[in-house]
Enzyme design. Sequence first.
Site, PDB file in Angstrom:
ATOM      1  N   ALA A  12       0.755  -1.171  -0.229  1.00 55.97           N
ATOM      2  CA  ALA A  12      -0.030  -0.016  -0.085  1.00 55.97           C
ATOM      3  C   ALA A  12       0.812   1.277  -0.053  1.00 55.97           C
ATOM      4  CB  ALA A  12      -1.037  -0.035   1.117  1.00 55.97           C
ATOM      5  N   GLY A  14       3.561   1.496  -1.873  1.00 53.15           N
ATOM      6  CA  GLY A  14       4.303   1.489  -3.190  1.00 53.15           C
ATOM      7  C   GLY A  14       3.401   2.484  -4.207  1.00 53.15           C
ATOM      8  N   ILE A  16       2.007   1.784  -7.470  1.00 46.27           N
ATOM      9  CA  ILE A  16       0.967   1.195  -8.052  1.00 46.27           C
ATOM     10  C   ILE A  16      -0.056   1.701  -6.959  1.00 46.27           C
ATOM     11  CG2 ILE A  16      -0.644  -0.777  -8.624  1.00 46.27           C
ATOM     12  CD1 ILE A  16       1.952  -2.048  -9.785  1.00 46.27           C
ATOM     13  N   ASN A 105       9.455 -13.484  -4.800  1.00 40.92           N
ATOM     14  CA  ASN A 105       7.994 -13.242  -4.496  1.00 40.92           C
ATOM     15  C   ASN A 105       7.040 -14.195  -4.148  1.00 40.92           C
ATOM     16  OD1 ASN A 105       8.461 -10.508  -4.625  1.00 40.92           O
ATOM     17  ND2 ASN A 105       8.271 -10.460  -6.828  1.00 40.92           N
ATOM     18  N   GLN A 112       0.678 -14.832   2.305  1.00 41.43           N
ATOM     19  CA  GLN A 112      -0.534 -14.088   1.959  1.00 41.43           C
ATOM     20  C   GLN A 112      -1.775 -15.350   1.709  1.00 41.43           C
ATOM     21  OE1 GLN A 112       0.250 -10.843  -0.174  1.00 41.43           O
ATOM     22  NE2 GLN A 112       1.237  -9.975   1.486  1.00 41.43           N
ATOM     23  N   GLY A 130       1.075  -8.499  -8.151  1.00 41.58           N
ATOM     24  CA  GLY A 130       2.780  -8.689  -7.827  1.00 41.58           C
ATOM     25  C   GLY A 130       3.285  -9.414  -8.861  1.00 41.58           C
ATOM     26  N   ASN A 131       4.349  -9.289  -9.380  1.00 44.36           N
ATOM     27  CA  ASN A 131       4.865 -10.399 -10.261  1.00 44.36           C
ATOM     28  C   ASN A 131       5.850 -11.348  -9.753  1.00 44.36           C
ATOM     29  OD1 ASN A 131       3.893  -9.597 -12.820  1.00 44.36           O
ATOM     30  ND2 ASN A 131       5.196  -7.867 -12.930  1.00 44.36           N
ATOM     31  N   ASP A 159      -2.212  -5.625 -19.946  1.00 40.91           N
ATOM     32  CA  ASP A 159      -1.634  -6.148 -21.574  1.00 40.91           C
ATOM     33  C   ASP A 159      -2.887  -5.758 -22.283  1.00 40.91           C
ATOM     34  OD1 ASP A 159       0.976  -7.126 -20.373  1.00 40.91           O
ATOM     35  OD2 ASP A 159      -0.391  -8.559 -19.105  1.00 40.91           O
ATOM     36  N   ARG A 162      -3.270  -2.099 -22.984  1.00 43.53           N
ATOM     37  CA  ARG A 162      -2.342  -1.864 -24.046  1.00 43.53           C
ATOM     38  C   ARG A 162      -2.565  -2.271 -25.473  1.00 43.53           C
ATOM     39  NH1 ARG A 162       2.661  -4.173 -19.933  1.00 43.53           N
ATOM     40  NH2 ARG A 162       2.977  -2.290 -18.797  1.00 43.53           N
ATOM     41  N   HIS A 187       1.428 -13.140 -17.609  1.00 39.33           N
ATOM     42  CA  HIS A 187       1.670 -11.756 -17.796  1.00 39.33           C
ATOM     43  C   HIS A 187       3.288 -11.631 -17.953  1.00 39.33           C
ATOM     44  CE1 HIS A 187       2.194  -7.580 -17.095  1.00 39.33           C
ATOM     45  NE2 HIS A 187       2.844  -7.893 -16.001  1.00 39.33           N
TER      46      HIS A 187
HETATM   47  P1  NAI Z   1       6.862  -0.543  -5.539  1.00 37.99           P
HETATM   48  O1  NAI Z   1       8.029  -1.086  -5.221  1.00 37.99           O
HETATM   49  O2  NAI Z   1       6.502   0.691  -5.544  1.00 37.99           O
HETATM   50  O3  NAI Z   1       5.743  -1.103  -4.217  1.00 37.99           O
HETATM   51  C1  NAI Z   1       5.736  -2.335  -3.782  1.00 37.99           C
HETATM   52  C2  NAI Z   1       5.392  -2.320  -2.242  1.00 37.99           C
HETATM   53  O4  NAI Z   1       5.130  -3.539  -1.795  1.00 37.99           O
HETATM   54  C3  NAI Z   1       6.471  -1.739  -1.517  1.00 37.99           C
HETATM   55  O5  NAI Z   1       5.819  -0.399  -0.456  1.00 37.99           O
HETATM   56  C4  NAI Z   1       6.930  -2.535  -0.424  1.00 37.99           C
HETATM   57  O6  NAI Z   1       7.507  -2.315   0.682  1.00 37.99           O
HETATM   58  C5  NAI Z   1       5.583  -3.688  -0.145  1.00 37.99           C
HETATM   59  N1  NAI Z   1       5.848  -4.867   0.127  1.00 37.99           N
HETATM   60  C6  NAI Z   1       7.141  -5.755  -0.248  1.00 37.99           C
HETATM   61  N2  NAI Z   1       6.832  -6.872   0.433  1.00 37.99           N
HETATM   62  C7  NAI Z   1       5.585  -6.896   1.091  1.00 37.99           C
HETATM   63  C8  NAI Z   1       4.915  -7.934   1.644  1.00 37.99           C
HETATM   64  N3  NAI Z   1       5.389  -9.224   2.109  1.00 37.99           N
HETATM   65  N4  NAI Z   1       3.914  -7.319   2.244  1.00 37.99           N
HETATM   66  C9  NAI Z   1       3.220  -6.225   1.985  1.00 37.99           C
HETATM   67  N5  NAI Z   1       3.830  -5.299   1.119  1.00 37.99           N
HETATM   68  C10 NAI Z   1       5.210  -5.700   0.835  1.00 37.99           C
HETATM   69  O7  NAI Z   1       6.326  -1.577  -6.672  1.00 37.99           O
HETATM   70  P2  NAI Z   1       5.046  -1.080  -7.511  1.00 37.99           P
HETATM   71  O8  NAI Z   1       5.570  -0.432  -8.897  1.00 37.99           O
HETATM   72  O9  NAI Z   1       3.890  -0.684  -6.718  1.00 37.99           O
HETATM   73  O10 NAI Z   1       4.787  -2.918  -8.084  1.00 37.99           O
HETATM   74  C11 NAI Z   1       4.371  -3.674  -7.348  1.00 37.99           C
HETATM   75  C12 NAI Z   1       4.036  -4.936  -7.949  1.00 37.99           C
HETATM   76  O11 NAI Z   1       3.193  -5.025  -9.113  1.00 37.99           O
HETATM   77  C13 NAI Z   1       5.627  -5.471  -8.741  1.00 37.99           C
HETATM   78  O12 NAI Z   1       5.630  -6.906  -8.423  1.00 37.99           O
HETATM   79  C14 NAI Z   1       5.486  -5.314 -10.043  1.00 37.99           C
HETATM   80  O13 NAI Z   1       6.329  -6.166 -10.872  1.00 37.99           O
HETATM   81  C15 NAI Z   1       3.883  -5.442 -10.314  1.00 37.99           C
HETATM   82  N6  NAI Z   1       3.359  -5.085 -11.722  1.00 37.99           N
HETATM   83  C16 NAI Z   1       2.729  -6.033 -12.195  1.00 37.99           C
HETATM   84  C17 NAI Z   1       1.877  -5.677 -13.161  1.00 37.99           C
HETATM   85  C18 NAI Z   1       0.996  -6.504 -14.003  1.00 37.99           C
HETATM   86  O14 NAI Z   1       0.420  -6.254 -14.935  1.00 37.99           O
HETATM   87  N7  NAI Z   1       0.575  -7.709 -13.527  1.00 37.99           N
HETATM   88  C19 NAI Z   1       2.109  -4.307 -13.929  1.00 37.99           C
HETATM   89  C20 NAI Z   1       2.910  -3.524 -13.267  1.00 37.99           C
HETATM   90  C21 NAI Z   1       3.639  -3.913 -11.971  1.00 37.99           C
END
Ligand code: NAI
Length: 332
Positions: A12, A14, A16, A105, A112, A130-131, A159, A162, A187
Site C-alpha cells: 500500500a 508503493g 501502484i 516473491n 498471504q 505482484g509479479n 496487457d 495496452r 503476464h
Molecule cells: P513498489 O516497489 O513501488 O511497491 C511495492 C510495495 O510492496 C512496497 O511498498 C513494498 O514495501 C511492499 N511490499 C513488499 N513486500 C511486501 C509484503 N510481504 N507485504 C506487503 N507489502 C510488501 O512496486 P510497484 O511499482 O507498486 O509494483 C508492485 C508489483 O506489481 C511488482 O511486483 C510489479 O512487478 C508488479 N506489476 C504488475 C503488473 C501486472 O500487469 N500484473 C504491472 C506493473 C507492475
Amino acid sequence: MAEPIKVVVTGAAGQIAYSLLYQIASGEVFGRNQPLILHLLDIAPMMEVLQGVVMELEDCAFSLLSAVVPTTDPEVAFKDVSSAFLVGSMPRKQGMERKDLLSANVRIFKVQGEALDKFAKKDVKVLVVGNPANTNALICAKYAPSIPRENFSAMTRLDQNRAQAQLAGKLQVPVSTIRNVIIWGNHSSTQFPDAASATVTNGGKEEKITNLIQDAAYVQGKFVETVQKRGAAVIAARKMSSAMSAAKAASDHMRDWWCGTAPGSFVSMGVYSDGSYGVPKDIVYSFPVSVSNKKWSIVQNLAVDDNARKMLDATAKELLEEKEEALLVCQD
Ligand code: NAI
C-alpha cells in the site's frame, strides 16, 4: 447506504497503490453507493510512508471511505475482507527478467494465501498484481484451500488495455470503440495478444479488426511484440515499472469481476485453467472471460489458428516451468 465492505491493498505504500487507492476510494471499482473500509498492508520499514498515504486519503475527504486501517500484520489486513488487491512484492528492475523475481516473491504469496485462508471472507475476490502474477496467484490459491480456486485471479488487464490502445492508434479510432482483444497465457513476454476476435464499432456498426487491418505482418508481428515488450519499454523510459496504468488496469479488472461484463464483451483474466483451448490444467492462465453474478466463465469456441496454437502452447510451457520452480521454492 449499504454496509461498508472491507477491501485490502497490499504494497500500500508503493507506487501502484498510490494511484489505485484513489480509484477504489472514489467508487470507481465497487460502485458509487458502496461504502468501504480500506485495509492497507505493507512492511515495517514503509510504515512512515504509509502514514503519509493515510493522511492523503483522509485529506481527499472521500464520502464512501468509512475507515482506513494501516498495518504490518496479515491477520489485521486480511480480516473479513471481501476483496483483495495483492500488489505488494519486489518490482522488476531494468534488465531483470521476471523469472529472477520468482523465488523472492512466491514466498510472500504463500504467506498471504495462508492469511487469506484463515481470516478473509470465503467469497473474497483476490486479484494478484505482484509479479510473477500468474504463478503468485496459483501459489496463493494453493495455500488457501478453504477459499474456492475461482476466487483467485492474476492481472493481464494492463496487457489487454495496452493491446486496445495499440489497435486504436493503428486505426485512428477512440480506444473505447474497440473490444474483445484477448491476452492469452502469462503476464510476461511470452503472452499472446490476439486481435482475431477484436472488433471496432464505428457509426453503430461493429466490424472485425482483422477485416480493417489486412496486414498479417502487423497483426502477428509488430502488434504482438509491442504489447509483449511494453512493460520493458516503460521501465526503460521511466526507470520504474508501470504504475498509473497498472493501477487503472487493476481497477478495471476488479470492477468487471464485481459488476459484470457487458453482453457480448469479454475481458482477459488470469484464472485457473480447466483445460479449455487445450491449455494444461492447474496453472493460472489468462483466458477471455465473461462475468455475471460475480462469477467468471471462459468464453468458448473462439477460433485458434496454427500460429495462435503455437503461441498458446509456448506461454503455457513457461507457466508450467514457473509452477515447478515455485513449488520447489515453497517447500524450502
Ligand atoms: P513498489 O516497489 O513501488 O511497491 C511495492 C510495495 O510492496 C512496497 O511498498 C513494498 O514495501 C511492499 N511490499 C513488499 N513486500 C511486501 C509484503 N510481504 N507485504 C506487503 N507489502 C510488501 O512496486 P510497484 O511499482 O507498486 O509494483 C508492485 C508489483 O506489481 C511488482 O511486483 C510489479 O512487478 C508488479 N506489476 C504488475 C503488473 C501486472 O500487469 N500484473 C504491472 C506493473 C507492475
